[in-house]
Design a protein around this motif. Structure first.
Motif, short mmCIF file in Angstrom:
data_model
loop_
_atom_site.label_atom_id
_atom_site.label_comp_id
_atom_site.label_asym_id
_atom_site.label_seq_id
_atom_site.Cartn_x
_atom_site.Cartn_y
_atom_site.Cartn_z
N ILE A 82 0.83 -1.20 0.00
CA ILE A 82 0.00 0.00 0.00
C ILE A 82 0.86 1.25 0.00
O ILE A 82 0.55 2.25 -0.66
N SER A 83 1.98 1.21 0.72
CA SER A 83 2.90 2.34 0.74
C SER A 83 3.44 2.64 -0.65
O SER A 83 3.57 3.80 -1.05
N LYS A 84 3.74 1.59 -1.41
CA LYS A 84 4.24 1.78 -2.78
C LYS A 84 3.15 2.36 -3.68
O LYS A 84 3.42 3.23 -4.51
N ILE A 85 1.91 1.87 -3.52
CA ILE A 85 0.80 2.43 -4.29
C ILE A 85 0.61 3.91 -3.96
O ILE A 85 0.40 4.74 -4.84
N SER A 86 0.70 4.22 -2.68
CA SER A 86 0.58 5.61 -2.24
C SER A 86 1.63 6.48 -2.91
O SER A 86 1.35 7.61 -3.33
N GLY A 87 2.84 5.95 -3.01
CA GLY A 87 3.92 6.71 -3.66
C GLY A 87 3.63 6.99 -5.12
O GLY A 87 3.90 8.09 -5.61
N VAL A 88 3.07 6.00 -5.82
CA VAL A 88 2.73 6.19 -7.24
C VAL A 88 1.64 7.24 -7.40
O VAL A 88 1.74 8.15 -8.22
N LEU A 89 0.58 7.14 -6.58
CA LEU A 89 -0.53 8.07 -6.70
C LEU A 89 -0.14 9.50 -6.31
O LEU A 89 -0.57 10.46 -6.93
N SER A 90 0.69 9.62 -5.28
CA SER A 90 1.07 10.95 -4.82
C SER A 90 2.03 11.64 -5.79
O SER A 90 2.19 12.86 -5.75
N SER A 91 2.66 10.86 -6.68
CA SER A 91 3.58 11.46 -7.65
C SER A 91 2.86 11.93 -8.91
O SER A 91 3.48 12.51 -9.80
N MET A 92 1.55 11.69 -8.99
CA MET A 92 0.78 12.10 -10.16
C MET A 92 0.76 13.62 -10.28
O MET A 92 0.31 14.31 -9.37
#
Length: 213
Positions: A82-92
């Motif tokens: 989930i932390s990795k997914i969060s990183g991808v979404l927050s970099s949008m």
């Protein structure tokens, strides 16, 4: 855009050893990586702690020094995922697409970002979806994640409310959120006999027309 943050500490044991030395941290990361690999390849129920320890290159005693059991490790792997997914979404780079005239581009960016997030570990994501139906702790975490994602969608639409066709933003948020999630899962996990880019572009067009025409 707000960062996706899921609080899952409540669902995890607090009496497990927390490594502080570099060597100990490295061993714990080896166990996490081994868990991710085996849970993805064999599934949670077909994996045991001895296999995980062997894959990680540590003793079974070392495994239990860091994790109470297999389920405790699964929750840790889920937290990291989930932390990795969060990183991808927050970099949008959402702010680059908020001006009028770039609505289709923004919708495409959102879909592409979610597809990228699902590239992190498609097999583990499928195992999570299976666990949702049999594990209350996993279900609660994924429900919280989806609620957070829904709130993100609602926030985006509220910022553009004056330009949107739907009158009910909450309803529109649910429709769009589930349309994107379902189609992303279809593209990543199911062969429908249609090229992924075609499905993606049709999804973008459908959402655009629903919101603006």
């Amino acid at each position: 855009l707000p960062v996706l943050q899921i609080k899952i500490g409540y669902f995890m044991k607090s009496d497990i050893r927390i490594p502080r030395q570099e060597r100990s941290i490295g061993k714990k990361l080896q166990i996490i990586d081994a868990g991710l690999k085996l849970f993805s390849e064999k599934g949670y129920h077909n994996t045991n702690t001895k296999e995980i320890a062997a894959e990680a290159g540590v003793s079974i005693g070392t495994f239990y020094a860091y994790y109470e059991d297999k389920h405790n490790l699964f929750m840790e792997v889920l937290k990291e995922y989930i932390s990795k997914i969060s990183g991808v979404l927050s970099s949008m780079p959402a702010s680059d697409y908020l001006q009028p005239g770039r609505e289709r581009e923004f919708i495409l960016l959102l879909v592409d970002t979610l597809l990228e997030a699902h590239n992190i570990s498609p097999s583990f994501h499928q195992e999570i979806e299976a666990m949702v139906h049999s594990d209350d702790k996993v279900r609660k975490i994924m429900d919280a994640m989806r609620e957070n994602s829904l709130e993100l969608t609602r926030s985006i639409l509220k910022n553009r409310k004056s330009n949107l066709r739907p009158g009910n933003i909450s309803a529109a948020s649910i429709i769009i959120h589930h349309a994107i999630e379902d189609m992303v899962h279809t593209i990543k996990f199911t062969d429908m006999g249609v090229k992924p880019d075609i499905l993606k572009n049709e999804l973008v067009e459908m959402i655009y027309r629903y919101l603006y025409e």
